[in-house]
Structure formats: C-alpha cells, structure tokens
Design a protein around this motif. Structure first.
Motif, PDB file in Angstrom:
ATOM      1  N   PRO A 114       0.797  -1.229   0.000  1.00  0.00           N
ATOM      2  CA  PRO A 114       0.000   0.000   0.000  1.00  0.00           C
ATOM      3  C   PRO A 114       0.829   1.280   0.000  1.00  0.00           C
ATOM      4  CG  PRO A 114      -0.189  -1.150   2.100  1.00  0.00           C
ATOM      5  CD  PRO A 114       0.546  -2.062   1.186  1.00  0.00           C
ATOM      6  N   VAL A 115       2.121   1.184   0.281  1.00  0.00           N
ATOM      7  CA  VAL A 115       2.984   2.368   0.269  1.00  0.00           C
ATOM      8  C   VAL A 115       3.890   2.360  -0.957  1.00  0.00           C
ATOM      9  CG1 VAL A 115       4.795   3.634   1.480  1.00  0.00           C
ATOM     10  CG2 VAL A 115       2.919   2.592   2.769  1.00  0.00           C
ATOM     11  N   LYS A 116       4.675   1.303  -1.124  1.00  0.00           N
ATOM     12  CA  LYS A 116       5.685   1.271  -2.182  1.00  0.00           C
ATOM     13  C   LYS A 116       5.103   1.213  -3.587  1.00  0.00           C
ATOM     14  CE  LYS A 116       9.173  -0.960   0.739  1.00  0.00           C
ATOM     15  NZ  LYS A 116      10.023  -2.170   0.926  1.00  0.00           N
ATOM     16  N   ASP A 117       3.915   0.639  -3.737  1.00  0.00           N
ATOM     17  CA  ASP A 117       3.351   0.434  -5.077  1.00  0.00           C
ATOM     18  C   ASP A 117       2.526   1.612  -5.587  1.00  0.00           C
ATOM     19  OD1 ASP A 117       4.494  -2.041  -5.249  1.00  0.00           O
ATOM     20  OD2 ASP A 117       2.683  -3.158  -4.726  1.00  0.00           O
ATOM     21  N   PHE A 118       2.398   2.691  -4.785  1.00  0.00           N
ATOM     22  CA  PHE A 118       1.479   3.761  -5.169  1.00  0.00           C
ATOM     23  C   PHE A 118       2.068   5.150  -4.973  1.00  0.00           C
ATOM     24  CE2 PHE A 118      -1.042   0.079  -4.085  1.00  0.00           C
ATOM     25  CZ  PHE A 118      -1.930   0.012  -5.149  1.00  0.00           C
ATOM     26  N   ALA A 119       1.567   6.075  -5.787  1.00  0.00           N
ATOM     27  CA  ALA A 119       1.850   7.501  -5.633  1.00  0.00           C
ATOM     28  C   ALA A 119       0.577   8.160  -5.110  1.00  0.00           C
ATOM     29  CB  ALA A 119       2.250   8.117  -6.969  1.00  0.00           C
ATOM     30  N   PRO A 120       0.576   8.656  -3.874  1.00  0.00           N
ATOM     31  CA  PRO A 120      -0.627   9.321  -3.351  1.00  0.00           C
ATOM     32  C   PRO A 120      -0.992  10.536  -4.207  1.00  0.00           C
ATOM     33  CG  PRO A 120       0.970   8.885  -1.600  1.00  0.00           C
ATOM     34  CD  PRO A 120       1.674   8.634  -2.897  1.00  0.00           C
ATOM     35  N   ILE A 121      -2.287  10.732  -4.424  1.00  0.00           N
ATOM     36  CA  ILE A 121      -2.748  11.892  -5.192  1.00  0.00           C
ATOM     37  C   ILE A 121      -3.440  12.898  -4.272  1.00  0.00           C
ATOM     38  CG2 ILE A 121      -4.215  12.710  -7.074  1.00  0.00           C
ATOM     39  CD1 ILE A 121      -3.915   9.932  -8.361  1.00  0.00           C
ATOM     40  N   THR A 122      -4.562  12.492  -3.684  1.00  0.00           N
ATOM     41  CA  THR A 122      -5.291  13.375  -2.773  1.00  0.00           C
ATOM     42  C   THR A 122      -6.320  12.595  -1.976  1.00  0.00           C
ATOM     43  OG1 THR A 122      -6.721  15.346  -2.600  1.00  0.00           O
ATOM     44  CG2 THR A 122      -7.040  13.943  -4.522  1.00  0.00           C
ATOM     45  N   GLY A 123      -6.639  13.109  -0.799  1.00  0.00           N
ATOM     46  CA  GLY A 123      -7.819  12.635  -0.089  1.00  0.00           C
ATOM     47  C   GLY A 123      -9.049  13.116  -0.845  1.00  0.00           C
ATOM     48  N   LEU A 124     -10.181  12.455  -0.633  1.00  0.00           N
ATOM     49  CA  LEU A 124     -11.401  12.808  -1.354  1.00  0.00           C
ATOM     50  C   LEU A 124     -12.578  13.102  -0.428  1.00  0.00           C
ATOM     51  CD1 LEU A 124     -11.182  10.068  -4.137  1.00  0.00           C
ATOM     52  CD2 LEU A 124     -10.584  12.494  -4.360  1.00  0.00           C
ATOM     53  N   GLY A 125     -12.720  12.332   0.644  1.00  0.00           N
ATOM     54  CA  GLY A 125     -13.843  12.541   1.546  1.00  0.00           C
ATOM     55  C   GLY A 125     -13.757  11.662   2.774  1.00  0.00           C
ATOM     56  N   LYS A 126     -14.562  11.994   3.770  1.00  0.00           N
ATOM     57  CA  LYS A 126     -14.633  11.208   5.007  1.00  0.00           C
ATOM     58  C   LYS A 126     -16.096  10.983   5.365  1.00  0.00           C
ATOM     59  CE  LYS A 126     -10.294  12.813   7.097  1.00  0.00           C
ATOM     60  NZ  LYS A 126      -9.678  13.475   8.280  1.00  0.00           N
ATOM     61  N   GLY A 127     -16.364   9.847   6.016  1.00  0.00           N
ATOM     62  CA  GLY A 127     -17.745   9.550   6.397  1.00  0.00           C
ATOM     63  C   GLY A 127     -17.839   8.535   7.508  1.00  0.00           C
ATOM     64  N   GLY A 128     -19.063   8.101   7.775  1.00  0.00           N
ATOM     65  CA  GLY A 128     -19.310   7.141   8.854  1.00  0.00           C
ATOM     66  C   GLY A 128     -20.152   5.978   8.371  1.00  0.00           C
TER      67      GLY A 128
END
Length: 324
Positions: A114-128
């Motif tokens: 989940p860390v090495k294989d990806f380039a973070p782009i942006t958060g999008l939203g939060k919920g419950g």
C-alpha cells in the motif's frame, strides 16, 4: 584505462533530456481516456464517489473517464491491478482505508504494497457507517441486539464487504462483549442483499449504501458508528450513546496512481480531483451519504495514510482480529 568525468554541463543536459519527455507528457495530460479502478461493487460508496468525480474530470478535460469495478478480496484485486498498471496517470485507484490502512493488518500477505506500489494523489472525503437490521427484526435498539447475541453466543451473524465494515463489526463484538459470526462478502451492497433476504442478522455499512435502504423502508437503523449523530439520520443514536461505550469508527476515500507516476502528472490529477469534490455531482454524493469532502496534497495524504495505518492496526489488534 581512465575515462574523463562528464562535465557539470553534460550532466545537466543529460538530466534535462530525461526530464523533457515526462514534462511533455504532463503538459498534454490527459490526452486519452482515464480509468478509475474501484475496489468495490457498483452501488458502493466508493463507486458512487468515483462516478461523481469521473463526471467532473470529463467536464474539465473533455476526456472520458471509465469506472472499472473490481470487487473482491477486500480490495486486493483492484489494488494489484493499479499497482501493475503503467505509471502514466491514466489508471487511478479510487479507494478507502480498507486497501490503504486496514488490509495490511488483516492479511498475512497482501498482493500489493500500500505504500511502495502507489503515488498518493489526494484525499477525497470522510464519512461514517450505520448498523442496520431488517425492518421485521426483533431488535428495537442496539442493546436488544446485544442481549440477543449474549443469550445465544455464536448464533447471530453479521456481514461485511469491506475492511471498514468488517472492523466496525469486530469492534462492536469486542466492546459489547458478544460472540457473533462474521460472514464475508465481495462488497457491502452484496451483504445488504443477503441481510434483506434473511441470510445474516445485521451489518455495519457505509451510510451512502445504507441510508437509501433505510429511507426506503427496506432496512432499519439502530445506531451510527461515529462519535456524532449523522445529519441524514438525526433520530438514530450513535452506537456509543445507545449503550456500547467507547464505540467510534469512520472511513475515508482517497486517490492513488501507480508508483513512479511523474510528479507533474500527479499534480494535474490532484487539481482535477480536488475540483471534482466541489462539483455538483460530488455535492449531491456528500449530502446524500452524510459524508464530507476532504482534499490534501500528495504529501499530506502520505502522512495521513501512515497515521491511519497505525491507528487501524491498534483497532484491529484490540478487536482480536487474527490476520487471514
């Protein structure tokens, strides 16, 4: 034999030669359709936000966005597909804390990093999330469900189609002191179908999936998972205030590209998606699901993901969930 060291000018020229193709690609990006890969089934909260954002990106760029649902294995199938995709920005994972914070604590071996294989782009939203049962279930409130589970240990069952939903159910078991059978599904909508059909007794699902069924009278809400009540369900107590003290569980959405995607392309995707969270389609999604927009820089998402991974690890360990 000795060879002369390259001059500083030659090194700069070589570096510029390598950088120019990437800069040119970023300048033209996007010049063809983009694929949003979603780790869960059509109708899930992640699918809904991906489609809302996809429409906005198309409006901004005039390029089609294809939403590709790859449910199964708690998001591992989709995550692996994106991890192996070309690092050109045309394949984007629209995902949640399931794949990028919880899974590494739930599985002994993942098919992706989940860390090495990806380039973070942006958060999008939060919920419950919301705890739901069938309308004809004999439980008027959360503590009725707890009492029934304690009366018949191991007889009641809950379903989950994501790590968020699974962990929410396991935390419920731990904090309520109950023994309840877990039944896994490819996605939360699949679990809801079985819940309405009587195959399982309850589930804790994301609000965007659960609220339409609640409003339609097909499911009954007993409690919401967050510390505060959900504005879409103002009369439904939190699980904590309903009697399971200390209960608090939310979720988040974020976007990732394959590792190695040029920073300039990541920056373009960041801007497109951030604008997408402010679109009319996204506004309807957030209001309809009781969630809120949340955007970040790539660096902020990386730091947030690291903190969330540690937090979910603590929650999963405290819930007594053994890695599969």
């Amino acid at each position: 034999m000795t060879f002369p060291l390259p001059s500083r000018r030659a090194l700069l020229a070589a570096g510029l030669a390598l950088a120019l193709p990437a800069l040119a690609a970023a300048e033209d990006f996007p010049s063809k359709p983009i694929t949003f890969v979603v780790p869960f089934a059509a109708g899930s909260a992640t699918d809904q936000i991906a489609r809302a954002l996809g429409q906005s990106v198309t409006d901004q760029t005039k390029q089609p966005v294809v939403v590709d649902n790859k449910g199964g294995a708690s998001g591992q199938i989709a995550s692996s597909q994106v991890a192996r995709a070309p690092a050109d920005g045309y394949t984007v994972l629209i995902t949640t804390n399931t794949t990028h914070a919880a899974n590494e604590h739930l599985y002994k071996k993942l098919s992706y990093d989940p860390v090495k294989d990806f380039a973070p782009i942006t958060g999008l939203g939060k919920g419950g999330q919301v705890l739901v049962v069938r309308p004809d279930a004999p439980y008027k409130n959360v503590m009725d469900l707890v009492a029934a589970a304690k009366k018949s240990p191991g007889k009641l069952s809950f379903g989950s189609g994501s790590s968020s939903s699974r962990t929410a159910g396991e935390m419920f078991k731990q904090l309520s002191g109950t023994d309840i059978l877990h039944v896994p599904y490819k996605s939360n909508p699949n679990a809801i179908t079985d819940l309405m059909g009587g195959q399982i007794d309850f589930m804790i699902t994301d609000t965007s999936t659960g609220v339409p069924q609640i409003k339609g009278g097909k499911l009954k809400a007993l409690g919401v998972s967050t510390a505060e009540r959900n504005p879409l369900l103002p009369d439904v107590p939190t699980i904590a205030e309903a009697g399971v003290k200390g209960y608090d569980m939310g979720y988040w959405f974020a976007a990732y590209a394959p590792a190695g995607t040029p920073p300039a392309v990541v920056a373009k995707l960041n801007a497109l998606l951030a604008a997408g969270t402010r679109s009319e389609a996204a506004r309807r999604f957030f209001e309809g699901s009781g969630s809120v927009p949340w955007t970040t820089s790539p660096e902020e998402l990386a730091k947030f993901q690291a903190a969330e991974t540690a937090k979910w690890g603590r929650v999963i360990k405290a819930a007594g969930i053994e890695p599969e």
